[in-house]
Design an enzyme around this catalytic site. Structure first.
Site, PDB file in Angstrom:
ATOM      1  N   GLN A 206      40.215  27.944  36.803  1.00 20.18           N
ATOM      2  CA  GLN A 206      40.870  29.064  36.146  1.00 20.18           C
ATOM      3  C   GLN A 206      41.648  28.623  34.904  1.00 20.18           C
ATOM      4  O   GLN A 206      42.129  29.462  34.151  1.00 20.18           O
ATOM      5  CB  GLN A 206      41.845  29.748  37.108  1.00 20.18           C
ATOM      6  CG  GLN A 206      41.187  30.465  38.267  1.00 20.18           C
ATOM      7  CD  GLN A 206      42.196  31.008  39.255  1.00 20.18           C
ATOM      8  OE1 GLN A 206      42.125  30.721  40.444  1.00 20.18           O
ATOM      9  NE2 GLN A 206      43.145  31.801  38.800  1.00 20.18           N
ATOM     10  N   PHE A 237      41.208  33.431  42.887  1.00 23.63           N
ATOM     11  CA  PHE A 237      42.406  33.982  43.540  1.00 23.63           C
ATOM     12  C   PHE A 237      43.655  33.122  43.344  1.00 23.63           C
ATOM     13  O   PHE A 237      44.593  33.212  44.123  1.00 23.63           O
ATOM     14  CB  PHE A 237      42.160  34.215  45.036  1.00 23.63           C
ATOM     15  CG  PHE A 237      40.894  34.953  45.347  1.00 23.63           C
ATOM     16  CD1 PHE A 237      40.703  36.242  44.885  1.00 23.63           C
ATOM     17  CD2 PHE A 237      39.885  34.362  46.091  1.00 23.63           C
ATOM     18  CE1 PHE A 237      39.525  36.929  45.153  1.00 23.63           C
ATOM     19  CE2 PHE A 237      38.705  35.039  46.369  1.00 23.63           C
ATOM     20  CZ  PHE A 237      38.525  36.332  45.898  1.00 23.63           C
ATOM     21  N   GLU A 241      43.644  27.464  39.863  1.00 23.28           N
ATOM     22  CA  GLU A 241      44.497  27.380  38.683  1.00 23.28           C
ATOM     23  C   GLU A 241      44.976  25.950  38.461  1.00 23.28           C
ATOM     24  O   GLU A 241      44.879  25.423  37.364  1.00 23.28           O
ATOM     25  CB  GLU A 241      45.699  28.312  38.823  1.00 23.28           C
ATOM     26  CG  GLU A 241      46.621  28.275  37.611  1.00 23.28           C
ATOM     27  CD  GLU A 241      47.763  29.273  37.672  1.00 23.28           C
ATOM     28  OE1 GLU A 241      48.673  29.189  36.834  1.00 23.28           O
ATOM     29  OE2 GLU A 241      47.754  30.144  38.571  1.00 23.28           O
ATOM     30  N   ARG A 319      59.157  33.873  41.048  1.00 20.81           N
ATOM     31  CA  ARG A 319      58.584  35.226  41.117  1.00 20.81           C
ATOM     32  C   ARG A 319      58.953  35.895  42.437  1.00 20.81           C
ATOM     33  O   ARG A 319      59.137  37.118  42.489  1.00 20.81           O
ATOM     34  CB  ARG A 319      57.062  35.188  40.921  1.00 20.81           C
ATOM     35  CG  ARG A 319      56.447  36.568  40.779  1.00 20.81           C
ATOM     36  CD  ARG A 319      54.998  36.499  40.337  1.00 20.81           C
ATOM     37  NE  ARG A 319      54.855  36.316  38.905  1.00 20.81           N
ATOM     38  CZ  ARG A 319      54.657  37.312  38.035  1.00 20.81           C
ATOM     39  NH1 ARG A 319      54.639  38.568  38.457  1.00 20.81           N
ATOM     40  NH2 ARG A 319      54.505  37.057  36.756  1.00 20.81           N
ATOM     41  N   ARG A 351      46.907  34.969  44.526  1.00 22.83           N
ATOM     42  CA  ARG A 351      47.019  36.354  44.043  1.00 22.83           C
ATOM     43  C   ARG A 351      48.364  36.996  44.414  1.00 22.83           C
ATOM     44  O   ARG A 351      48.660  37.223  45.580  1.00 22.83           O
ATOM     45  CB  ARG A 351      45.872  37.162  44.628  1.00 22.83           C
ATOM     46  CG  ARG A 351      45.574  38.470  43.934  1.00 22.83           C
ATOM     47  CD  ARG A 351      44.365  39.096  44.585  1.00 22.83           C
ATOM     48  NE  ARG A 351      43.771  40.154  43.766  1.00 22.83           N
ATOM     49  CZ  ARG A 351      42.576  40.691  44.033  1.00 22.83           C
ATOM     50  NH1 ARG A 351      41.867  40.254  45.072  1.00 22.83           N
ATOM     51  NH2 ARG A 351      42.102  41.653  43.274  1.00 22.83           N
ATOM     52  N   PHE A 353      51.225  35.462  43.496  1.00 24.70           N
ATOM     53  CA  PHE A 353      52.029  34.334  42.999  1.00 24.70           C
ATOM     54  C   PHE A 353      53.487  34.407  43.443  1.00 24.70           C
ATOM     55  O   PHE A 353      54.400  34.303  42.649  1.00 24.70           O
ATOM     56  CB  PHE A 353      51.932  34.304  41.469  1.00 24.70           C
ATOM     57  CG  PHE A 353      52.260  32.971  40.859  1.00 24.70           C
ATOM     58  CD1 PHE A 353      51.336  31.951  40.849  1.00 24.70           C
ATOM     59  CD2 PHE A 353      53.484  32.740  40.268  1.00 24.70           C
ATOM     60  CE1 PHE A 353      51.620  30.722  40.266  1.00 24.70           C
ATOM     61  CE2 PHE A 353      53.795  31.506  39.682  1.00 24.70           C
ATOM     62  CZ  PHE A 353      52.853  30.505  39.692  1.00 24.70           C
ATOM     63  N   ALA A 519      48.196  35.409  36.688  1.00 24.09           N
ATOM     64  CA  ALA A 519      49.331  36.308  36.449  1.00 24.09           C
ATOM     65  C   ALA A 519      48.876  37.700  36.032  1.00 24.09           C
ATOM     66  O   ALA A 519      49.620  38.424  35.376  1.00 24.09           O
ATOM     67  CB  ALA A 519      50.285  35.725  35.405  1.00 24.09           C
ATOM     68  N   GLU A 728      46.547  41.492  40.406  1.00 19.58           N
ATOM     69  CA  GLU A 728      47.417  41.182  41.536  1.00 19.58           C
ATOM     70  C   GLU A 728      48.129  42.377  42.176  1.00 19.58           C
ATOM     71  O   GLU A 728      48.256  42.427  43.398  1.00 19.58           O
ATOM     72  CB  GLU A 728      48.471  40.154  41.093  1.00 19.58           C
ATOM     73  CG  GLU A 728      47.881  38.803  40.762  1.00 19.58           C
ATOM     74  CD  GLU A 728      48.879  37.900  40.055  1.00 19.58           C
ATOM     75  OE1 GLU A 728      49.097  36.782  40.544  1.00 19.58           O
ATOM     76  OE2 GLU A 728      49.435  38.320  39.018  1.00 19.58           O
TER      77      GLU A 728
END
Length: 793
Positions: A206, A237, A241, A319, A351, A353, A519, A728
Site C-alpha cells: 500500500q 486493509f 501499509e 486516532r 481499516r 486505524f 486513511a 474506513e
C-alpha cells in the site's frame, strides 16, 4: 481554474460504473505480484526459518546443513546485509534478529531453486536459542511496566469536578480483541536487478515509496537505484501499509547477492504468524451523566497491545484518542493512552486505524449506561449527538454536525424502526427462549492522515496525439476501486469519455514520494492531483481551441470528447483533433499534477489542533435474533444511511459500505485471535492460524436484508468533485450489530439491567450474556421489591 468541488456539465464522476478490473477479476486473468514470476527464468524462492519461542536469544545459527540440501542456493543472514539491518522506519525491527521477539519470528531466509527445496533447507538450518521470559497479554505487560512509544492524553475541561457533580456516575472496563487482515493475496514480493544495476521490486504494498526507502537502506543504496511497482493487491486493509517492506527487502537482498530474480510469497500460515494485526485494547472508563441523560464527563485509560515493535502503534493510538467521542458531545474529557510492548507480532494499521477501538469504548459506555439511566439506548445516543457549534475534545469544530441528526432521522424513517419495534416486542413476548432486538448507532470519522506531511499526492497524466489518455498516480489499488474513481476524475476533468482513459500501474519512478494508500484518503489526495494535472493540459488545449474558434479560452467547453464554445452550435471539433493540432503547435500534452490538503494543523505533543479535512457521517440500524440455549444468532436486517458527499462512483461506494460493514461485524462478533498464554513449550504461539480456526464473515453472516442509502445533497467543499472518503468509516457502522446483540441478551432478563458483552461477541460470549440476564431475572423473582432511589450509580 475551477474550484476543487465544482462539477462540469455531464460529468463522468457520479455515474455508476463497474470496477475497472472487474472483468479481469471474475475471469481470473487479473495479474498479481506472484503471477509475474512466469515471465522470468531462473527464479529463486524464499522460505523463512521461524523461531519456536515467544522470546529468546539466538546464540548460534548454522546455515551449512541447509546448503547441503539439493536445490538450496543461499541462506540469507544478518551478515549479508550491506546497509541497515532493519525493516522499519523507527529502527526497532531488525530484518535478521539476534533476539527473537515473538513466536514464529523469522531469524533467516533460505533461497532455493524450488519452493520445496527452500522449505527443506529451512528445516535443515540449525539454530541454538536461549529462551527468555515473555509477556503475551496486555495484563502481563501492564504489570511488568512494559510500554513503548509515547503516552498521549486528550483532555478538555475538568473531569474530576464534572464527575463529582454528575447526577449519575458509572464505571467499567472492557478488553477487546484484534483482527487478522486475511486479505486473499498474502504478502508477496518479486525482485530482480536489471543490466544497469537498478533494483526492480514488484510488491503487494500500500506504500510503494516506503517500500522503496526500506529496500534502499537495507541494500545501502539511494532511492533512485530502487524502483517499486504495485500492479494491484488482492486486499490490503492496512496490513500492507508498513508490513511488506521487510519481505521486499529480503527478496531484493537475495536478488542482489545471487544475481537472480527472487520470489517471496508467504503461505497463509506464515502470513498469519509473521504479520501484524489490528491492535487489541484494554480500556478502563468512568462516565458521568446529568438528570437528562446527557454526557457530562468521560475519564478513561486505553492500553493498546502494540506487539514487539512500534510500527504504526503511536499514530493508531492517537486516532483512538481522537475518536473516543465518536459522534457525541462530551463537555469534560480526559483520556490517557499507552502502548503495551508484548512478545507478539507487531500490530499495525487496520481499516479504521485505531478509530474503531476508540469509538467502541464510547459505544460500550452508551450501551451499558442506558438501562441504568432508564433511557432507551437509541434515545440516549440521539440525545448526545453533536450539534452545530460544538468542537471535539482536541479542539476541531464539528463542521456539518447537523447532518448527524438528519441522517439519524432519515435512517429511522427508512428502516421503519417504530413499526418494527412493535413487532419485536410481540415476538419476544411469544418466544421465551428466542429474543430479537434492534439497535441504532452513529459514526463520525475524521478524514486525513494524522501526520500532516502525508496529506499530499502526485499524478502524471499523458494525452496522446490521438486523444487517448494515460494516467499514473501515487495511489495503489487493493480492490477498493481507487483506479476506477481516478479514471472517472480524469475523464471528467478533460471532458472525454471514460473508455478513452487508461490507468498505468503504480510505480515509484513515475510518481515519487507518495503517501500510503490509507486513511481513506486515496481518492481525495490522488483525485486532487489527477484533476490538477488534467486541468493544466485542458487549459493549454483551451488556448489552442480558442484561437481556432476566435473566442476567449474561458469560453471553451470540453464535453463527452467534443470541444466547442459557449453558445456554439455549428462549430466544434473532437478532443482527438484538438490534441493532434496542439502537438503540431508544440503544445505540451502531458502534466505532473500535485495536491496538498489545505487547512490542517496538528500538534501531536499537545494532542490539539485540526488534523482532519472533514468528518464522514453515517448511522446504521441492525436487527438480530438470539437463541437463548446456545447464544447463536442471526443478523436479520441492516439499514444504513451514509454520507459520502457527492459520490465519485456510487456503485463503488455502495460496495465499500457493504464490505466495510461486514468486516466490522466480523471484528465485533466473530473474529477471535487466540494466543497460547500457558507456561508450556508453545507459549506465545498463535493458535488461530488458518480459516479453520479463525472464523471469518461469510455469506451466512451477511444481513438477511441489507439496505444501503447514500446521503443526498451532501456536497463537501474543498474536496475533489465534492466527494467524501468511503474506505474506513463504514466499518464502524457495525457497532449496531454488537449493540443489538447486547439488547437481545438483555431481553432474556428483567428490564433496567446493564448487560456486559465481551468483544468479539461470539455465540459463546452472547450465551454468557444471556445467562447473566437470566440470573438477574431469577434473582429479581426471589427478592422483595426494592425501595425507589435517586442515588447515582
Amino acid at each position: 481554474m475551477t474550484s476543487l468541488a465544482d462539477r462540469p456539465v455531464n460529468p463522468v464522476v457520479g455515474v455508476p460504473v463497474a470496477h475497472e478490473s472487474a472483468a479481469l477479476h471474475v475471469t481470473g486473468t487479473a495479474l498479481y505480484t506472484d503471477d509475474l514470476i512466469v515471465r522470468h527464468q531462473d527464479v529463486l524462492h524464499a522460505w523463512p526459518v521461524q523461531a519456536p519461542h515467544a522470546h529468546a536469544l539466538v546464540r548460534d545459527l548454522r546455515p551449512a546443513p541447509a546448503l547441503a540440501v539439493p536445490g538450496v542456493v543461499r541462506v540469507l543472514t544478518a551478515a549479508d546485509v550491506p546497509g541497515v539491518n532493519d525493516a522499519g522506519t523507527k529502527h526497532d525491527e531488525p530484518l535478521f534478529p539476534s533476539e527473537v521477539m515473538f513466536h514464529g519470528h523469522a531469524v533467516c531466509w533460505v533461497l532455493g531453486e524450488t519452493l520445496e527445496a527452500a522449505r527443506l533447507g529451512a528445516e535443515a538450518v540449525e539454530v541454538d536459542y536461549e529462551p527468555l521470559p515473555s509477556l503475551v497479554t496486555v495484563a502481563e505487560a501492564v504489570e511488568a511496566g512494559s510500554f513503548q512509544g509515547g503516552q498521549p492524553t486528550v483532555s478538555r475541561g475538568d473531569t474530576a469536578t464534572a464527575l463529582a457533580a454528575a447526577a449519575h456516575r458509572f464505571s467499567g472496563e472492557l478488553e477487546f480483541g484484534g483482527q487478522e487482515h486475511f486479505y486473499l493475496e498474502t504478502h508477496a514480493s518479486f525482485a530482480y536487478v536489471d543490466e544497469g544495476g537498478q533494483v526492480l521490486v514488484h510488491c503487494s504494498t500500500q506504500h510503494p515509496t516506503e517500500t522503496q526507502e526500506i529496500v534502499a537502506h537495507v541494500l545501502g543504496l539511494h532511492s533512485h537505484e530502487v524502483t517499486v511497482q504495485c500492479l494491484r493487491m488482492g486486499g490490503g486493509f492496512g496490513g500492507k501499509e508498513m508490513q511488506p517492506h521487510g519481505y521486499a527487502a529480503v527478496a531484493a537482498l537475495g536478488s542482489v547477492l545471487t544475481g537472480r530474480p527472487v520470489r517471496l510469497r508467504l503461505n497463509r500460515t506464515q502470513d498469519i504468524t509473521l504479520s501484524g494485526k489490528r491492535h487489541p485494547y484494554h480500556a478502563r472508563w468512568e462516565a458521568g451523566f446529568d438528570e437528562g441523560g446527557r454526557l457530562q464527563a468521560l475519564e478513561a485509560t486505553v492500553t493498546s497491545d502494540g506487539g514487539w515493535s512500534l510500527d504504526l502503534s503511536e499514530p493508531v493510538l492517537q486516532r483512538t484518542l481522537c475518536h473516543i467521542d465518536n459522534a457525541y458531545w462530551i463537555p469534560h474529557v480526559q483520556v490517557h493512552g499507552r502502548i503495551a510492548k508484548t512478545h507478539k507480532t507487531s500490530q499495525t494499521a487496520f481499516r479504521g486505524f485505531g478509530g474503531p477501538q476508540g469509538m467502541l469504548v464510547i459505544e460500550e459506555v452508551m450501551g451499558r449506561c442506558a438501562p441504568l439511566l432508564g433511557v432507551d439506548p437509541t434515545e440516549l445516543r440521539h440525545r448526545n449527538l453533536y450539534v452545530p457549534g460544538q468542537s471535539t475534545p482536541y479542539g476541531q469544530p464539528v463542521r456539518h454536525a447537523e447532518r448527524l441528526r438528519t441522517i439519524w432521522t432519515q435512517l429511522l424513517d427508512r428502516a421503519e424502526v417504530e413499526r418494527r419495534r412493535e413487532g419485536i416486542a410481540a415476538f419476544n413476548a411469544a418466544h421465551p427462549d428466542t429474543k430479537r432486538a434492534l439497535a441504532v448507532t452513529p459514526v463520525k470519522f475524521g478524514i486525513s492522515f494524522n501526520l500532516t506531511a502525508f496529506n499530499q499526492a502526485g499524478a502524471l497524466v499523458h494525452v496522446y496525439k490521438d486523444g487517448s489518455v494515460l494516467i499514473n498516480h501515487g495511489g495503489t489499488e487493493m480492490g477498493q476501486g481507487l483506479h476506477t474513481k481516478m479514471r472517472q476524475v480524469a475523464a471528467t476533468a478533460l471532458g472525454v469519455p471514460l473508455e478513452t482513459v487508461r490507468l498505468a500501474p503504480t510505480r515509484t519512478d513515475k510518481v515519487p514520494n507518495t503517501s500510503a494508500t490509507a486513511a481513506s484518503s486515496g481518492a481525495d489526495l490522488n483525485g486532487g492531483a489527477v484533476k490538477n494535472a488534467c486541468e493544466q493540459i485542458r487549459d493549454r488545449l483551451a488556448e489552442v481551441a480558442a484561437r481556432k474558434f476566435d473566442i476567449h479560452p474561458d469560453d471553451v467547453r470540453f464535453v463527452d470528447g467534443t470541444v466547442t464554445g459557449i453558445g456554439f452550435h455549428d462549430r466544434q471539433m473532437s478532443f482527438a483533433e484538438l490534441a493532434h493540432d496542439a502537438y503540431f503547435q508544440r503544445i505540451s500534452l502531458w502534466a505532473a499534477g500535485y495536491y496538498r490538503t489545505a487547512g490542517l494543523h496538528w500538534d501531536s505533543a499537545r494532542m490539539q489542533g485540526e488534523p482532519f479535512k472533514y468528518f464522514s457521517y453515517g448511522a446504521s440500524v441492525s436487527e438480530v435474533e438470539v437463541d437463548g440455549f446456545t447464544g447463536a444468532y442471526r443478523l436479520l436486517r441492516t439499514d444504513i444511511v451514509h454520507d459520502v458527499g457527492d459520490s465519485l462512483s456510487p456503485l463503488i461506494d455502495v460496495g465499500q459500505i457493504e464490505g466495510g460493514f461486514v468486516q466490522g461485524a466480523g471484528w465485533l462478533t466473530l473474529e477471535d485471535l487466540r494466543w497460547d498464554v500457558s507456561d508450556g513449550p508453545h507459549r506465545g504461539r498463535l493458535a488461530t492460524q488458518a480459516a479453520s480456526t479463525y472464523k471469518l464473515p461469510s455469506f451466512s453472516e451477511m444481513p438477511e436484508e441489507f439496505n444501503v442509502h447514500l446521503f443526498e445533497q451532501a456536497t463537501e467543499s474543498g474536496v475533489v468533485y465534492g466527494s467524501k472518503a468511503v474506505g474506513e468509516p463504514p466499518l464502524m457502522l457495525a457497532f449496531s450489530v454488537r449493540e443489538a446483540l447486547r439488547e437481545a441478551a438483555a431481553a432474556f432478563g428483567p428490564g433496567g439491567r446493564s448487560v456486559g458483552l465481551a468483544s468479539p461477541a461470539t455465540p459463546e460470549a452472547v450465551f454468557w450474556a444471556v445467562q447473566e440476564g437470566r440470573r438477574a431475572l431469577t434473582a429479581d423473582a426471589e427478592m422483595p421489591p426494592a425501595p425507589a432511589t435517586t442515588a447515582a450509580h
